[in-house]
Write an enzyme that holds these catalytic residues in place. Structure first.
Site, short mmCIF file in Angstrom:
data_model
loop_
_atom_site.label_atom_id
_atom_site.label_comp_id
_atom_site.label_asym_id
_atom_site.label_seq_id
_atom_site.Cartn_x
_atom_site.Cartn_y
_atom_site.Cartn_z
CB CYS A 50 2.22 -3.99 8.89
SG CYS A 50 3.08 -3.37 7.47
CG HIS A 73 -1.67 -3.07 5.41
ND1 HIS A 73 -1.59 -1.88 4.72
CD2 HIS A 73 -0.29 -3.25 5.96
CE1 HIS A 73 -0.48 -1.20 5.07
NE2 HIS A 73 0.47 -2.28 5.54
#
Ligand code: A2P
Length: 336
Positions: free
Chosen positions: A129, A242
């Site tokens: 990710c 994130h």
């Protein structure tokens, strides 16, 4: 339009659930959807296009008749079952780290290296990710100015570690606010109101596996081994999305204005960079979106050709489920 039989392995997890949602949202041509998980989840019902589908136990014969298999049940399951699914005739998109660095397996971010998909031999890997959101933003700059070195520090949400980790942050936050002792189960330390400079296990060189994954995967996806890179990956008490502080050194001079101009025309990128009015990417803005947000673009005044950037994206969507479904969309185009 031709319809496809699709399986999701790890269908009850954070990413598996999102894969089901994204398939529906993007109107992926699904004939039948098979939802696979561990024996613990058998009998559970999950909805798809208004229909309840029963979760089945993942078994060696689960892939008979499946055209596309999306995997998100961890590397151990992927190592064993991706080849079984591919042998049964499915094209596999694997979200785990199991196959990413295998020379025979393309590692794909559709905005960056879609052509790599053509080389697949049954398995296509979805990158980590943190890597995905960074390369979506950096590749267009690399194309123009050639990136020589990347220094990245991440601020990663707990959703990247699965549903149990999301629950742990909730429970620990509640306990701490009530003055109670938080229970620690998922992370090596308390994550509630804390910051952990460790994601995944440590290696003999002092880096974590997450940091090495980012470095190796970036070079593979950008198809440039000459890029020098270092990474520090950090877990923060954020539920989802994130964030990354990224410093790049380029061969050619790139002003912040030209970087903004390039990025504003790049697929999958949203430039949000108006510091005077406090506009910059935030997890609360990126949550639920498929684009990678970039801002705080400014010159690194300590070197000749350098830029600093702040990149935020939904790690469960673009960092996992959406990227996998985008790969599957390219795959089925080639089958038509
Ligand atoms: P289950 O819910 O039955 O345990 P997350 O990353 O959110 O923790 O999700 C992990 C996913 O991987 C879940 O869907 C989980 O199913 C699945 N999974 C874990 N172990 C196995 C296994 N041995 N066989 C099949 N699926 C598994």
């Amino acid at each position: 339009m031709k319809q496809y039989n699709v399986a999701i392995v790890g269908a009850t997890g954070a990413v598996g659930n999102k894969m089901r949602e994204v398939l529906e949202e993007r109107n992926f041509p699904v004939e039948n959807l098979r939802l696979l998980a561990s024996a613990r989840s058998v009998g559970k019902k999950l909805s798809f296009k208004g229909e309840d589908i029963s979760v089945e136990e993942l078994k060696e014969n689960s892939f008979v008749g499946i055209d596309i298999a999306l995997f998100s049940a961890g590397a151990t399951i992927s190592r064993k079952f991706c080849p079984i699914a591919a042998k049964a005739g499915a094209i596999v998109v694997d979200n785990s780290s199991a196959w990413r660095m295998d020379k025979e397996v393309p590692l794909v971010v559709p905005e960056v290296n879609p052509d790599a998909i053509k080389r697949h031999k049954g398995i296509i890997a979805n990158p980590n990710c943190s890597t995905i959101q960074m390369v979506v933003v950096l590749k267009p700059l690399h194309n123009v100015a050639k990136i020589k070195r990347i220094v990245v520090s991440t601020y990663q949400a707990v959703s990247g570690k699965g549903l149990k980790a999301v629950e742990e942050l909730k429970l620990q936050s509640k306990a701490l606010l009530e003055g109670a002792e938080p229970e620690i189960k998922v992370f090596p330390h308390r994550i509630g109101f804390n910051i952990l400079p460790q994601i995944d296990d440590f290696l003999p060189n002092g880096y974590t596996k997450e940091e090495i994954k980012m470095i190796q995967e970036t070079k593979k996806i950008m198809e440039d081994d000459s890029i020098k890179m270092t990474a520090t990956t950090i877990r923060v008490p954020v539920f989802n999305c994130h964030s990354e502080s990224v410093n790049i050194e380029t061969e050619k001079k790139l002003s912040p204005d030209s970087a903004r101009e390039i990025l504003s025309k790049s697929p999958g990128v949203i430039v949000l960079d108006e510091p005077a009015s406090c506009k910059y990417p935030l997890p609360s803005i990126a949550d639920g979106k498929d684009e990678c947000f970039v801002g705080r673009i400014r010159e690194d005044e300590s070197i000749e050709n350098g830029l600093n950037l702040w990149i935020v994206a939904d790690n469960i969507r673009k960092g996992a489920a959406t990227n996998a479904v985008q790969i599957a969309e390219i795959v089925i185009k080639s089958l038509q």
